[in-house]
Design an enzyme around this catalytic site. Structure first.
Site, PDB file in Angstrom:
ATOM      1  N   LYS A   1       0.805  -1.233   0.000  1.00 54.55           N
ATOM      2  CA  LYS A   1       0.000   0.000   0.000  1.00 54.55           C
ATOM      3  C   LYS A   1       0.839   1.284   0.000  1.00 54.55           C
ATOM      4  O   LYS A   1       0.388   2.313  -0.486  1.00 54.55           O
ATOM      5  CB  LYS A   1      -0.929   0.024   1.217  1.00 54.55           C
ATOM      6  CG  LYS A   1      -2.117  -0.920   1.104  1.00 54.55           C
ATOM      7  CD  LYS A   1      -3.063  -0.736   2.278  1.00 54.55           C
ATOM      8  CE  LYS A   1      -4.274  -1.633   2.129  1.00 54.55           C
ATOM      9  NZ  LYS A   1      -5.281  -1.368   3.162  1.00 54.55           N
ATOM     10  N   ASP A  54      -9.974   3.252   1.799  1.00 49.36           N
ATOM     11  CA  ASP A  54     -10.097   2.776   3.191  1.00 49.36           C
ATOM     12  C   ASP A  54     -10.636   3.906   4.076  1.00 49.36           C
ATOM     13  O   ASP A  54     -11.516   3.695   4.919  1.00 49.36           O
ATOM     14  CB  ASP A  54      -8.737   2.334   3.741  1.00 49.36           C
ATOM     15  CG  ASP A  54      -8.254   1.034   3.115  1.00 49.36           C
ATOM     16  OD1 ASP A  54      -9.098   0.179   2.787  1.00 49.36           O
ATOM     17  OD2 ASP A  54      -7.032   0.869   2.952  1.00 49.36           O
TER      18      ASP A  54
END
Ligand code: ATR
Length: 286
Positions: free
Chosen positions: A70, A106
């Site tokens: 990520k 997210d």
């Protein structure tokens, strides 16, 4: 049916075997009758750059990025969404006319899950536990939406919480308190919302909870980012104490829904996606 016209989306990470994203997205494509397919790819850190070049060469429509890529993926992308530049992590990439654009759903997924439960962070005193990647995304989006934040972390890693607070203070004119975890009981006496952004309670350690049950009853709302199990020990004990709870599953489904909407331009079938994730989690628990 996959044809020559089918658009391909993917997941890259390590591991990917237990990911719920392929099931959620393929079910969502099917539900809306979209000619898309979603495939998981196990990509080791040393192959990340080649994998991204490969996805680009294959003209893939979009992909998700999970642990451990990520952060490492940022320099490999062409354009970064402003939120990504702030929180430094990407979980969704969209191929826009050959340019790979990195987003973080997210953070937005967490926020949407709160709104869905009728919880508005503005002016709320919110206590966030943990200072890892999840906490960073959550704390930033909460601050952006007007929350009054306290971040707690273990004493040895308090600098991580200080870093998140500094990042927030640079962008918003607010005070962010940072405390050691052992101050939790006192802090919770004044909290409107508690968010567990640590991994404590995650399977296979589902017997653990980061908050002692006897201090739960004063808190109006508790959110757990852990989704496996769907009902963590923390959430079970919170429910028993009469606290309103939000499961990490809602955040998971919403981050997927926001990615889906970026790839397809269509509103995601949330219920379908949630059902698929629940099915997989139940199978895992049994
Ligand atoms: P994620 O990307 O899911 O946030 P992470 O970056 O590894 O994962 O962050 C996990 C968080 O959970 C960290 O804040 C970690 O605490 P440290 O910063 O002190 O390492 C926290 N965490 C994990 N296990 C914990 C435990 N047993 N007690 C308290 N905090 C814990």
């Amino acid at each position: 049916m996959i044809s020559g016209n089918t658009k391909i989306c993917a997941l890259i990470g390590d591991p990917v075997a237990h990911s719920m994203s392929p099931a959620m997205h393929n079910a969502a494509f099917k539900k809306l009758g979209l000619d898309y397919a979603y495939l998981p790819f196990l990509v080791k850190p040393e192959h990340l750059a080649k994998a991204v070049e490969g996805l680009r060469a294959l003209n893939i429509s979009g992909f998700n990025v999970t642990i451990p890529h990520k952060i490492a993926i940022l320099p490999l992308l062409d354009i970064l969404d402003p939120l990504v530049q702030k929180i430094g992590a990407v979980n969704t990439v969209v191929n826009i006319d050959g340019k790979l654009v990195g987003y973080n759903t997210d953070a937005g997924g967490f926020y949407q899950a709160l709104l869905q439960h009728g919880i508005k962070p503005e002016n709320k005193r919110i206590t966030v536990l943990g200072a890892g990647g999840a906490s960073r995304a959550i704390s930033y989006i909460l601050a952006k939406n007007g929350a009054r934040l306290t971040i707690l972390n273990r004493k040895e890693q308090l600098a991580k919480a200080e870093n998140i607070a500094a990042l927030i203070k640079k962008d918003f004119d607010i005070i962010v308190k940072v405390l050691e975890l052992d101050r939790l009981a006192a802090e919770l006496q004044n909290a409107d919302i508690l968010v567990n952004a640590t991994s404590v309670g995650m399977s296979p350690h589902s017997e653990k909870s980061i908050v002692p049950a006897e201090i739960l009853h004063n808190i109006p709302v508790i959110v757990d980012v852990v989704y496996n199990p769907v009902e963590t020990r923390l959430l079970k004990e919170a429910k028993a104490a009469g606290v309103k709870t939000v499961s990490g599953l809602d955040m998971l489904v919403w981050q997927g829904a926001l990615a889906f909407e970026k790839w397809t331009g269509q509103k995601a079938p949330l219920e379908t996606m949630k059902r698929e994730a629940e099915k997989m989690l139940e199978a895992h628990e049994n």
